[in-house]
Design an enzyme around this catalytic site. Sequence first.
Site, PDB file in Angstrom:
ATOM      1  N   HIS A 197      14.970 -38.329  -6.892  1.00 36.46           N
ATOM      2  CA  HIS A 197      14.338 -38.591  -5.598  1.00 36.46           C
ATOM      3  C   HIS A 197      12.913 -38.062  -5.546  1.00 36.46           C
ATOM      4  CE1 HIS A 197      17.997 -40.170  -3.858  1.00 36.46           C
ATOM      5  NE2 HIS A 197      18.664 -39.124  -4.324  1.00 36.46           N
ATOM      6  N   CYS A 200       0.844  -1.196   0.000  1.00 34.41           N
ATOM      7  CA  CYS A 200       0.000   0.000   0.000  1.00 34.41           C
ATOM      8  C   CYS A 200       0.876   1.241   0.000  1.00 34.41           C
ATOM      9  CB  CYS A 200      -0.958   0.050   1.181  1.00 34.41           C
ATOM     10  SG  CYS A 200      -2.039  -1.369   1.366  1.00 34.41           S
ATOM     11  N   GLU A 256      15.654 -18.871  -8.051  1.00 33.60           N
ATOM     12  CA  GLU A 256      15.301 -17.523  -8.465  1.00 33.60           C
ATOM     13  C   GLU A 256      14.626 -17.520  -9.839  1.00 33.60           C
ATOM     14  OE1 GLU A 256      15.118 -13.253  -8.526  1.00 33.60           O
ATOM     15  OE2 GLU A 256      14.985 -14.851  -7.037  1.00 33.60           O
ATOM     16  N   LYS A 295      10.831 -16.126 -10.527  1.00 35.22           N
ATOM     17  CA  LYS A 295      10.535 -15.073 -11.496  1.00 35.22           C
ATOM     18  C   LYS A 295       9.459 -15.531 -12.479  1.00 35.22           C
ATOM     19  CE  LYS A 295      12.952 -11.835 -10.011  1.00 35.22           C
ATOM     20  NZ  LYS A 295      12.587 -12.347  -8.703  1.00 35.22           N
ATOM     21  N   TRP A 339      -3.186  -2.547  -1.401  1.00 26.11           N
ATOM     22  CA  TRP A 339      -3.014  -3.983  -1.583  1.00 26.11           C
ATOM     23  C   TRP A 339      -3.829  -4.637  -0.483  1.00 26.11           C
ATOM     24  CZ3 TRP A 339      -0.984  -8.162   1.201  1.00 26.11           C
ATOM     25  CH2 TRP A 339      -0.737  -9.317   0.461  1.00 26.11           C
ATOM     26  N   LYS A 397       5.189  -4.685  -4.062  1.00 26.27           N
ATOM     27  CA  LYS A 397       6.640  -4.590  -3.971  1.00 26.27           C
ATOM     28  C   LYS A 397       7.153  -4.690  -2.543  1.00 26.27           C
ATOM     29  CE  LYS A 397      10.713  -3.825  -5.809  1.00 26.27           C
ATOM     30  NZ  LYS A 397      11.330  -4.883  -6.624  1.00 26.27           N
ATOM     31  N   GLU A 437       6.065 -15.652 -10.713  1.00 24.63           N
ATOM     32  CA  GLU A 437       5.613 -14.331 -10.285  1.00 24.63           C
ATOM     33  C   GLU A 437       4.922 -13.560 -11.400  1.00 24.63           C
ATOM     34  OE1 GLU A 437       8.254 -12.131  -6.932  1.00 24.63           O
ATOM     35  OE2 GLU A 437       9.342 -12.670  -8.744  1.00 24.63           O
ATOM     36  N   ARG A 465       3.431  -0.455  -4.953  1.00 26.30           N
ATOM     37  CA  ARG A 465       3.246  -0.937  -3.588  1.00 26.30           C
ATOM     38  C   ARG A 465       1.881  -1.570  -3.375  1.00 26.30           C
ATOM     39  NH1 ARG A 465       7.093   1.693  -0.067  1.00 26.30           N
ATOM     40  NH2 ARG A 465       5.790   1.092   1.682  1.00 26.30           N
ATOM     41  N   ASN A 520      -1.529   2.275   6.053  1.00 28.26           N
ATOM     42  CA  ASN A 520      -0.764   1.086   5.672  1.00 28.26           C
ATOM     43  C   ASN A 520      -0.536   0.248   6.918  1.00 28.26           C
ATOM     44  OD1 ASN A 520      -0.533   2.220   3.159  1.00 28.26           O
ATOM     45  ND2 ASN A 520       1.643   2.687   3.318  1.00 28.26           N
ATOM     46  N   GLY A 521      -0.513  -1.078   6.756  1.00 28.89           N
ATOM     47  CA  GLY A 521      -0.211  -1.939   7.890  1.00 28.89           C
ATOM     48  C   GLY A 521      -1.406  -2.763   8.311  1.00 28.89           C
TER      49      GLY A 521
END
Length: 608
Positions: free
Chosen positions: A504, A2, A481, A485, A73, A603, A488, A27, A98-99
């Site tokens: 395995h 946010c 990584e 990516k 968000w 983000k 995402e 954000r 925010n939070g």
Amino acid sequence: MCGIVGAIAQRDVVPFLVDGLKRLEYRGYDSAGLAVLTDELRRVRRTGRVAEMESAAQSEGLAGLLGIGHTRWATHGGVTEGNAHPHISDGELAIVHNGIIENHEEQRARLRELGYTFESQTDTEVIAHLIQHYLKTEGDLLLATQRAVRELIGAYAIAVVSKRDPDRFIAARMGCPLLVGLGENENFVASDVSAVISATRRVIFLEEGDVAEIRRDGVRVFDGAGARIEREVHVSDVSLASMELGPYSHFMQKEIHEQPRALADTIEPVIAEGFSPVLFGPEAATRLRDIDGVQILACGTSYYAGLTARYWIEAIAGLPCSVEIASEYRYRAAVANPRHLIVTISQSGETLDTMEALKYAKSLGHEHTLSICNVQESAIPRASRMVFYTRAGAEIGVASTKAFTTQLIALFALTGTLAKLHGRLDAAKEAELLDALRRLPGSVQHALNLEPQINLWAEKFAPKQHALFLGRGLHYPIALEGALKLKEISYIHAEAYPAGELKHGPLALVDAQMPVVVIAPNDTLLEKVKSNMQEVRARGGELFVFADADSHFLESEGVHVIRTPRHVGLLSPVVHAIPVQLLAYHTALKRGTDVDKPRNLAKSVTVE
């Protein structure tokens, strides 16, 4: 997650607020809203992107000299206009937040008994009504906000306006970042300097528990006890140009291509100082010499950077190193060794799980703490004894790229410094490693030149629903990584495994519809990786191999090969990160997803 922006000025602040929200949209982008104060309190909210809210604000002729804005968000409550910020109490007080407020249910029940009606599912509306309740009893917005926030449990950054106070607004923070921007006869608040940089570079970073009163002609800051306090004014070095796309189609594309410069900038002080504790602050010479182990705490991409560093630290510095996901570490009964160095890694410096993990480590007696971060004066570096700031520049794309590779440089610098302090690195070896660093940006540029070939591979990946990434040793974290990516931003389900683990379990998944990406540099494990590749081919799997120029791989039916530059030794993970970033980017483009703002993600992760 946010974004908050607020302004008071002698001009219409709505264009500034909208511009700030657009810069903060990375954000959170589920919904957006504005509230402005003139002779009345007016609000516009919309689900979706800031642009949709902007159109509504224009059509309604929204304007004012004082206002607050928010891009969301979603946490509490779904993505609806009713849950979008700002929230209003009694038609006269508006708040953005925010939070997460952990005691919101208890406060909600109390406020209902006091006669307040709730129109949303959010915890934020609790704060609005609580401040309004105290405004009725205190008659002053500053005092009401100070009383209300003392009753909140959790994390918050808030900005509040009231019809009773047309000449000021109030901001407060605990656990979530918030700064004040200082202008000429106008002042601002924001959760990120990017939102105010078009108007001012002079900023005050609010500390934990601070409450700020913002007027056109000045700012007053009070600590958690209510005492007036002076906070240092910083001049931001963030450039407006760094926040713009320029010739690129997406911020992710721009940031991938900025990596040679970002790496060179981050490497510069290491070359100048050598592997020296000076790189990590004034306390580092004593503290880094005193440790006998390293524990790295991080989340997501930063966690994968830590996994790479474990190989370096144990092989070069000869120190035991553990790497743990911060959100797991903070909730287990960890056994502390006070002589271990705690390293926290966060691009934003405000990742809540990492911040809380650092607090937990300190509560266990850890005093040797080091933060690796890309944002000056952010919360995690301020809570650490030592810090290394990467020089990636602003990173807007949600999927981290240049922040990851510059974190690897910071961790390599830490490795070399620890090795030198602990007698494991002589002058000749130091010179060799520094020379490898000096050459690295050129190798990364060569890897970027592979983009046309990788784009062709993306055509094959775009129709797929699953993918498997394999690597060994230093390159297993790069496989992780790469898988992250891809999922995402393209929404293809992707997993990564150490190549030796293939037999395995994961081998059961391999068929012609499961592309298998292999990170195969010309290192000591190359022959082992080739054997694992044969296991895939024997089951009809199609291989996509990123190999070094000197790896002697041959393409064949079902085996596609792209050669990166010649093997660069211990720094090879940095080079091999580039092609997996490009593969994810071009696959996402072909699938038509929103590359910079993938669904359900934001983000800066400032909530649990």
